[in-house]
Motif scaffolding. Structure first.
Motif, PDB file in Angstrom:
ATOM      1  N   GLU A   1      36.446  40.808  40.146  1.00 32.87           N
ATOM      2  CA  GLU A   1      35.935  39.673  39.184  1.00 32.87           C
ATOM      3  C   GLU A   1      34.941  40.659  38.348  1.00 32.87           C
ATOM      4  O   GLU A   1      34.105  41.134  38.679  1.00 32.87           O
ATOM      5  CB  GLU A   1      35.670  38.847  39.739  1.00 32.87           C
ATOM      6  CG  GLU A   1      35.677  37.402  38.540  1.00 32.87           C
ATOM      7  CD  GLU A   1      35.200  36.734  39.230  1.00 32.87           C
ATOM      8  OE1 GLU A   1      34.849  35.795  39.815  1.00 32.87           O
ATOM      9  OE2 GLU A   1      36.416  35.560  39.204  1.00 32.87           O
TER      10      GLU A   1
ATOM     11  N   ALA B   1      33.597  34.469  33.595  1.00 32.12           N
ATOM     12  CA  ALA B   1      33.994  36.177  34.753  1.00 32.12           C
ATOM     13  C   ALA B   1      35.033  35.932  34.857  1.00 32.12           C
ATOM     14  O   ALA B   1      35.854  34.936  34.522  1.00 32.12           O
ATOM     15  CB  ALA B   1      34.224  34.827  36.194  1.00 32.12           C
TER      16      ALA B   1
ATOM     17  N   ALA C   1      39.061  37.983  35.717  1.00 31.74           N
ATOM     18  CA  ALA C   1      39.546  38.311  36.741  1.00 31.74           C
ATOM     19  C   ALA C   1      39.420  40.469  36.118  1.00 31.74           C
ATOM     20  O   ALA C   1      39.721  40.621  35.341  1.00 31.74           O
ATOM     21  CB  ALA C   1      41.013  37.676  37.128  1.00 31.74           C
TER      22      ALA C   1
ATOM     23  N   ASP D   1      39.260  33.688  35.676  1.00 30.17           N
ATOM     24  CA  ASP D   1      38.488  33.971  36.722  1.00 30.17           C
ATOM     25  C   ASP D   1      39.907  34.340  37.857  1.00 30.17           C
ATOM     26  O   ASP D   1      40.831  34.367  37.784  1.00 30.17           O
ATOM     27  CB  ASP D   1      37.156  33.309  37.217  1.00 30.17           C
ATOM     28  CG  ASP D   1      38.235  32.417  37.820  1.00 30.17           C
ATOM     29  OD1 ASP D   1      39.426  31.974  38.461  1.00 30.17           O
ATOM     30  OD2 ASP D   1      37.484  31.732  37.640  1.00 30.17           O
ATOM     31  N   ALA D   2      39.181  35.296  38.944  1.00 34.40           N
ATOM     32  CA  ALA D   2      39.841  35.508  39.692  1.00 34.40           C
ATOM     33  C   ALA D   2      40.711  35.158  40.944  1.00 34.40           C
ATOM     34  O   ALA D   2      41.888  35.154  41.223  1.00 34.40           O
ATOM     35  CB  ALA D   2      39.309  36.597  40.882  1.00 34.40           C
TER      36      ALA D   2
ATOM     37  N   ASP E   1      34.978  39.992  46.326  1.00 37.97           N
ATOM     38  CA  ASP E   1      34.188  39.344  44.789  1.00 37.97           C
ATOM     39  C   ASP E   1      32.625  39.634  44.420  1.00 37.97           C
ATOM     40  O   ASP E   1      32.514  39.815  43.251  1.00 37.97           O
ATOM     41  CB  ASP E   1      34.852  37.901  44.128  1.00 37.97           C
ATOM     42  CG  ASP E   1      36.374  37.595  44.045  1.00 37.97           C
ATOM     43  OD1 ASP E   1      36.612  38.823  44.127  1.00 37.97           O
ATOM     44  OD2 ASP E   1      36.225  36.956  44.397  1.00 37.97           O
TER      45      ASP E   1
ATOM     46  N   ARG F   1      30.516  42.387  41.382  1.00 34.73           N
ATOM     47  CA  ARG F   1      30.394  42.377  40.308  1.00 34.73           C
ATOM     48  C   ARG F   1      29.380  43.218  39.398  1.00 34.73           C
ATOM     49  O   ARG F   1      28.847  43.390  39.430  1.00 34.73           O
ATOM     50  CB  ARG F   1      30.242  40.653  40.155  1.00 34.73           C
ATOM     51  CG  ARG F   1      31.106  39.530  41.009  1.00 34.73           C
ATOM     52  CD  ARG F   1      30.335  38.089  40.948  1.00 34.73           C
ATOM     53  NE  ARG F   1      31.673  37.426  41.448  1.00 34.73           N
ATOM     54  CZ  ARG F   1      32.036  36.875  40.906  1.00 34.73           C
ATOM     55  NH1 ARG F   1      31.390  36.232  40.120  1.00 34.73           N
ATOM     56  NH2 ARG F   1      32.636  35.768  41.802  1.00 34.73           N
TER      57      ARG F   1
END
Length: 179
Positions: free
Chosen positions: A33, A41, A43, A116-117, A174, A177
């Motif tokens: 992410e 955020a 992915a 996002d993820a 995660d 970042r």
């Protein structure tokens, strides 16, 4: 765009779904992410990430046995096929970069999504379930079709993703970042 401190060096960039442009060197192999300057955020998926990031081993094996690919470069069902399905469904929410000629990054294909993820994980599972439903609908065995449909009524994508991520400890991944 040139790389600061490297005369004539060029930095490849990717235009993200949010409109930001980011150098591809911002994305490393462990990243799942990206904390974008836009505040969201996104992915991050690379061709070197295994499809088991999203799906259990047994399901990936089944997909590899049953899905026929048409690519000589990727003869076996893998992460690029999963992201291809996502890209097909959400073309304006997925940015891609072919970095196969760039030996500095460690991967050949990069996808950065407007999701996002966790949401991307749900989307991948939802799309694979749709593919499975389509495949089962062509079965000549009504009992198989009915059993699959019965199981899908009880299948909760969000709960599956929560459980799978907890078992695979994907949240720990995660932590990679970048701003």
């Amino acid at each position: 765009m040139t790389n600061p401190g490297v005369p004539g060096g060029e930095t490849r960039t990717i235009d993200l779904p949010c409109g930001e442009t980011v150098g591809v060197t911002e994305f490393d192999l462990g990243m799942r992410e990206f904390e974008c300057p836009c505040g969201d955020a996104h992915a991050v998926v690379m061709d070197v990430h295994p499809p088991e990031r999203f799906l259990p081993d047994f399901l990936v094996e089944i997909l590899r046995e049953t899905v026929e690919t048409t690519s000589e470069e990727m003869p076996e069902f893998d992460t690029p096929h999963l992201l291809g399905v996502v890209l097909e469904e959400f073309p304006d929410r997925v940015a891609t970069a072919d970095l196969s000629e760039d030996g500095d990054v460690g991967y050949a294909l990069l996808w950065v999504t407007g999701f996002d993820a966790r949401r991307l994980h749900e989307i991948v599972v939802e799309l694979v379930v749709e593919l499975m439903e389509h495949a089962v609908s062509h079965a000549e065995d009504d009992a198989t079709i009915q059993e699959f449909e019965r199981q899908m009524v009880d299948f909760d994508v969000s709960a599956f993703v929560d459980q799978y991520r907890a078992e695979r400890d994907l949240e720990a991944d995660d932590v990679y970042r970048s701003a």
